[in-house]
Design a protein around this motif. Structure first.
Motif, PDB file in Angstrom:
ATOM      1  N   GLY A  29       0.829  -1.199   0.000  1.00 50.62           N
ATOM      2  CA  GLY A  29       0.000   0.000   0.000  1.00 50.62           C
ATOM      3  C   GLY A  29       0.859   1.243   0.000  1.00 50.62           C
ATOM      4  O   GLY A  29       2.073   1.167  -0.120  1.00 50.62           O
ATOM      5  N   PRO A  30       0.195   2.361   0.123  1.00 50.05           N
ATOM      6  CA  PRO A  30      -1.192   2.601   0.521  1.00 50.05           C
ATOM      7  C   PRO A  30      -2.204   2.560  -0.612  1.00 50.05           C
ATOM      8  O   PRO A  30      -3.385   2.848  -0.394  1.00 50.05           O
ATOM      9  N   GLY A  31      -1.791   2.205  -1.818  1.00 51.22           N
ATOM     10  CA  GLY A  31      -2.733   2.131  -2.922  1.00 51.22           C
ATOM     11  C   GLY A  31      -3.650   0.936  -2.826  1.00 51.22           C
ATOM     12  O   GLY A  31      -3.536   0.112  -1.918  1.00 51.22           O
ATOM     13  N   THR A  32      -4.568   0.843  -3.783  1.00 51.46           N
ATOM     14  CA  THR A  32      -5.514  -0.272  -3.817  1.00 51.46           C
ATOM     15  C   THR A  32      -5.407  -1.002  -5.146  1.00 51.46           C
ATOM     16  O   THR A  32      -5.175  -0.383  -6.195  1.00 51.46           O
ATOM     17  N   LEU A  33      -5.590  -2.324  -5.089  1.00 53.77           N
ATOM     18  CA  LEU A  33      -5.504  -3.162  -6.282  1.00 53.77           C
ATOM     19  C   LEU A  33      -6.896  -3.567  -6.734  1.00 53.77           C
ATOM     20  O   LEU A  33      -7.735  -3.976  -5.937  1.00 53.77           O
ATOM     21  N   VAL A  34      -7.121  -3.448  -8.050  1.00 55.64           N
ATOM     22  CA  VAL A  34      -8.328  -3.974  -8.681  1.00 55.64           C
ATOM     23  C   VAL A  34      -7.873  -4.877  -9.819  1.00 55.64           C
ATOM     24  O   VAL A  34      -7.016  -4.482 -10.620  1.00 55.64           O
ATOM     25  N   THR A  35      -8.394  -6.104  -9.886  1.00 54.12           N
ATOM     26  CA  THR A  35      -8.018  -7.006 -10.968  1.00 54.12           C
ATOM     27  C   THR A  35      -9.151  -7.109 -11.978  1.00 54.12           C
ATOM     28  O   THR A  35     -10.323  -7.137 -11.611  1.00 54.12           O
ATOM     29  N   GLU A  36      -8.777  -7.146 -13.251  1.00 59.42           N
ATOM     30  CA  GLU A  36      -9.747  -7.243 -14.333  1.00 59.42           C
ATOM     31  C   GLU A  36      -9.288  -8.302 -15.327  1.00 59.42           C
ATOM     32  O   GLU A  36      -8.201  -8.187 -15.909  1.00 59.42           O
ATOM     33  N   VAL A  37     -10.110  -9.335 -15.507  1.00 60.16           N
ATOM     34  CA  VAL A  37      -9.815 -10.364 -16.503  1.00 60.16           C
ATOM     35  C   VAL A  37     -10.283  -9.854 -17.855  1.00 60.16           C
ATOM     36  O   VAL A  37     -11.484  -9.728 -18.107  1.00 60.16           O
ATOM     37  N   MET A  38      -9.334  -9.518 -18.719  1.00 59.68           N
ATOM     38  CA  MET A  38      -9.680  -9.012 -20.046  1.00 59.68           C
ATOM     39  C   MET A  38      -8.457  -9.082 -20.952  1.00 59.68           C
ATOM     40  O   MET A  38      -7.322  -9.133 -20.481  1.00 59.68           O
ATOM     41  N   ASP A  39      -8.717  -9.081 -22.243  1.00 64.51           N
ATOM     42  CA  ASP A  39      -7.653  -9.069 -23.242  1.00 64.51           C
ATOM     43  C   ASP A  39      -7.626  -7.682 -23.871  1.00 64.51           C
ATOM     44  O   ASP A  39      -8.407  -7.381 -24.772  1.00 64.51           O
ATOM     45  N   VAL A  40      -6.737  -6.821 -23.373  1.00 68.00           N
ATOM     46  CA  VAL A  40      -6.688  -5.452 -23.887  1.00 68.00           C
ATOM     47  C   VAL A  40      -6.160  -5.407 -25.310  1.00 68.00           C
ATOM     48  O   VAL A  40      -6.295  -4.384 -25.989  1.00 68.00           O
ATOM     49  N   GLY A  41      -5.550  -6.508 -25.779  1.00 69.46           N
ATOM     50  CA  GLY A  41      -5.040  -6.564 -27.136  1.00 69.46           C
ATOM     51  C   GLY A  41      -6.014  -7.154 -28.130  1.00 69.46           C
ATOM     52  O   GLY A  41      -5.659  -7.404 -29.288  1.00 69.46           O
ATOM     53  N   ASP A  42      -7.267  -7.356 -27.702  1.00 69.82           N
ATOM     54  CA  ASP A  42      -8.276  -7.900 -28.594  1.00 69.82           C
ATOM     55  C   ASP A  42      -8.676  -6.860 -29.640  1.00 69.82           C
ATOM     56  O   ASP A  42      -8.653  -5.649 -29.380  1.00 69.82           O
ATOM     57  N   ALA A  43      -9.070  -7.330 -30.813  1.00 68.01           N
ATOM     58  CA  ALA A  43      -9.444  -6.408 -31.886  1.00 68.01           C
ATOM     59  C   ALA A  43     -10.677  -5.590 -31.541  1.00 68.01           C
ATOM     60  O   ALA A  43     -10.820  -4.449 -31.992  1.00 68.01           O
ATOM     61  N   ASP A  44     -11.582  -6.143 -30.742  1.00 65.76           N
ATOM     62  CA  ASP A  44     -12.798  -5.426 -30.352  1.00 65.76           C
ATOM     63  C   ASP A  44     -12.526  -4.619 -29.092  1.00 65.76           C
ATOM     64  O   ASP A  44     -12.807  -5.048 -27.984  1.00 65.76           O
ATOM     65  N   GLY A  45     -11.969  -3.435 -29.279  1.00 66.82           N
ATOM     66  CA  GLY A  45     -11.627  -2.612 -28.129  1.00 66.82           C
ATOM     67  C   GLY A  45     -12.817  -1.981 -27.447  1.00 66.82           C
ATOM     68  O   GLY A  45     -12.716  -1.559 -26.288  1.00 66.82           O
ATOM     69  N   SER A  46     -13.955  -1.918 -28.132  1.00 65.65           N
ATOM     70  CA  SER A  46     -15.116  -1.251 -27.538  1.00 65.65           C
ATOM     71  C   SER A  46     -15.592  -1.971 -26.281  1.00 65.65           C
ATOM     72  O   SER A  46     -15.994  -1.329 -25.300  1.00 65.65           O
TER      73      SER A  46
END
Length: 250
Positions: A60-77
């Motif tokens: 810390g003192p920050g906070t962690l948020v995890t996100e399961v996603m593929d940011v390199g996918d062609a469908d960025g929307s």
């Protein structure tokens, strides 16, 4: 680049780490948390994200948020829609990459299939990531992109890695020129071998290398707009002895 008790420069800031579950990504994430950021750790594998959360623990003192996603996918929307809940981002650090097969192959012996795979994994994915994440940044935010030093030098028997690193660097430098100061700052960090937990586990470690957390601490300064390199869009971090440079070391 040692850690100090200095003011937490990213308190109240939200920073996304693309490729957070990799050896470099986890070190960058820890450094962001130490500087007070809300670190959004993005990765494609839920189990690896869970291991990341266990590793950073109560850093810390920050906070962690995890996100399961593929940011390199062609469908960025779809990625942008999911990240909209965080509001405009203060920073993005892109640590994705593919070193290819451990069996080094010369150019003349590389198959078309391996060429296409590496172009997709180590170049097209970066194009999609830049296109998806840059619009999510605040106008005064910052994107920090990492490429290997093979972008600058011949890389025998691993030419696909060198070629894609050079092309990634060109993409990022072109994006900087296109924005021309009208949007978020874009930083290209060209890096040498980095000290990470996975490398140390196989005996590949050298105190002369920068560590993953060193890179993270450097990125926090760039995102905060602080320090002597905040106005340098292209930087080289090859070895500790050479330090941070704005031109390739000889």
């Amino acid at each position: 680049m040692s850690e100090t008790s200095e003011e937490r420069v990213l308190a109240g800031h939200t920073v996304l780490v693309a490729g957070a579950t990799g050896g470099i990504g986890e070190g960058v994430t820890r450094a962001l948390l130490r500087q007070g950021a809300r670190a959004v750790a993005a990765g494609r594998d839920e189990e690896r994200l869970s291991r990341l959360a266990a590793y950073v623990g109560d850093t810390g003192p920050g906070t962690l948020v995890t996100e399961v996603m593929d940011v390199g996918d062609a469908d960025g929307s779809g990625v942008r829609d999911r990240l909209a809940v965080f509001g405009a981002l203060d920073g993005v650090v892109i640590t994705i990459g593919d070193w290819g097969s451990p069996e080094r192959t010369g150019i003349l012996d590389t198959s078309s299939e391996e060429w296409e795979r590496m172009i997709a994994a180590n170049l097209t994915s970066h194009f999609h990531t830049l296109r998806t994440l840059t619009p999510l940044l605040k106008k005064d935010g910052a994107l920090v992109h990492l490429s290997g030093f093979s972008a600058e030098i011949p890389y025998p028997f691993a030419a696909l890695v060198g070629a894609t690193n050079a092309a990634k660097k060109s993409l990022v430098r072109s994006l900087t020129a296109e924005l021309d100061g009208s949007g978020p700052k874009i930083y290209e960090l060209v890096i040498g071998p980095i000290r990470t937990r996975p490398r140390a586990a196989i005996g590949a470690d050298n105190p002369g290398w920068f560590s993953a957390e060193d890179l993270g601490r450097h990125a926090t300064r760039l995102i905060a707009g602080d320090g002597p390199y905040a106005e340098a869009p292209l930087q080289y971090l090859i070895t500790r002895a050479q330090g941070v440079r704005t031109s390739p070391p000889q």
